[in-house]
Design an enzyme around this catalytic site. Sequence first.
Site, mmCIF file in Angstrom:
data_model
loop_
_atom_site.group_PDB
_atom_site.id
_atom_site.type_symbol
_atom_site.label_atom_id
_atom_site.label_comp_id
_atom_site.label_asym_id
_atom_site.label_seq_id
_atom_site.Cartn_x
_atom_site.Cartn_y
_atom_site.Cartn_z
ATOM 1 N N HIS A 261 -4.758 1.565 10.099
ATOM 2 C CA HIS A 261 -5.929 2.341 10.898
ATOM 3 C C HIS A 261 -7.007 2.717 9.865
ATOM 4 C CE1 HIS A 261 -3.785 6.519 9.622
ATOM 5 N NE2 HIS A 261 -3.910 5.735 8.572
ATOM 6 N N ASP B 201 0.560 -1.195 -4.673
ATOM 7 C CA ASP B 201 -0.475 -0.546 -4.438
ATOM 8 C C ASP B 201 -1.601 -0.676 -5.668
ATOM 9 O OD1 ASP B 201 -0.882 2.351 -2.562
ATOM 10 O OD2 ASP B 201 -2.317 2.193 -4.348
ATOM 11 N N PHE C 290 -4.152 -5.490 -1.369
ATOM 12 C CA PHE C 290 -3.589 -5.934 -0.289
ATOM 13 C C PHE C 290 -4.675 -6.932 0.450
ATOM 14 C CE2 PHE C 290 -3.958 -1.616 1.489
ATOM 15 C CZ PHE C 290 -5.084 -1.580 1.940
ATOM 16 N N GLY D 172 0.771 -1.136 0.043
ATOM 17 C CA GLY D 172 0.035 -0.012 0.149
ATOM 18 C C GLY D 172 0.846 1.295 0.031
ATOM 19 N N ARG E 27 2.660 1.264 6.291
ATOM 20 C CA ARG E 27 2.847 2.531 6.773
ATOM 21 C C ARG E 27 1.374 3.101 6.703
ATOM 22 N NH1 ARG E 27 5.069 7.853 5.608
ATOM 23 N NH2 ARG E 27 5.872 8.719 7.587
#
Length: 435
Positions: free
Chosen positions: A328, A280, A310, A257, A324
């Site tokens: 979240h 990505d 992913f 990503g 990274r």
Amino acid sequence: MSSIENLASSITEQVSRLSSLLQGEGLPSPTFEESGFRDFEHETDTPTGKALREARNRILDTAHDLIRLVQGPTEHILTLTWATTDTVNIDLITRLRIPEHVPLGSSISTQELAAAIRIPEPLLARIVRYGIANGVFIEESPNVIRHSASSAALVQNPHLSNIVRFGAEDLGKIMMKIPDAVVLKRDDPAHAPHTAFNLAYDTEESLFVHFHKNEAANKRYHEYLAGRVSTPLWSVDRLRAAWPWESKGKVKVVDVGGSSGHTVLALAPLMPDATFIVQDNNLSSLEMGRRAVAEDPSLKSRVSFEVYNFFKPQTVQADIYIYRHILHDWQDEDSVKILSSLLPALKPGARVLISEGIVPEPPAKRLNTFASKMVRVEDTFMLGAHDSHERTVAEFESLFHQVSPGSFRLVGVTSGAEAGAFQSLLEFEFIGLRK
């Protein structure tokens, strides 16, 4: 319990320490003036840099407590309630590009400034004077405006303006819908939207899908992301300092990503024998990264880009996988799926590095510095934008346990907040699948 006398005494002591440290480095004390020293850009991981950061943070911590005690609870609550007017004002100042029309090192009349901005002078004066109340601009004499250190920063650092624009316009729009979304989910769950973003933008699409289709919004979003990493709080320098990259030798690193590869481009100089793959599913971001690498002959043979979702099984076997600011954005169930997709490619000893903010374990405390509070701010962003959240260390461990019980070991955690940054680094080692 802290008294106002004790707090004031502590501030005096820490200010004296900070002043001595600045003098020792040959640095001037901060001022509100345009040329005033600002941002403590010298904050590094050197002993002096750490001492400066520590003294600064203690002053901020103590000063905020002193202000709240002197304010009293009513004024404290009212200040929180009407903070949206501060956001509106800095958004107006930035959107109208007012700082760019105030000459650096000089001044301009409100009449001239209004003509340049193309709005009525009385309205211009109201907007600017609210900013002045917050320390943005200075009125050196009636109707004559010049820069303060903060307004000058908006001119000197275009990234800061990009953060304001997306943060106030787009994130602000989403944040104001969080109360509606939460109440609807409680009172009418059958008709409640998935996220506050869906309410704010009147769409059933996710933020990523919707912004990808909207060229202007997508541009603001990526400028915001690029702007954030240019500030100390989100700088990739923190990731560079958080792990002994230089000692890893001839390894393969996958940035999952990784967008246009800004993380890899920052790490590659530290790992001259390593090869990197940026994965990505955003084709335009990948192409942007390929163009950047093409301009650097030293990276052409070491950095590649590939399309990858992913949620699908990982096909690249590597020594190190970096996530990274990825997990979240997703609820726990999806985060487990994202991490589970690694299993087909993992070999014992492989490292999975998570670079994100870490929520402190309870009990919660007052957070009086921007760096320490930012994880709560970002957690609210995640609630509004994705109905997801930032996590504690224990919650990250739980995700890996759900992926495969006993197959991962938490090696260590490097705190970002302690170094004045948002993101921390968690290192997990894949031990092997347990049967």
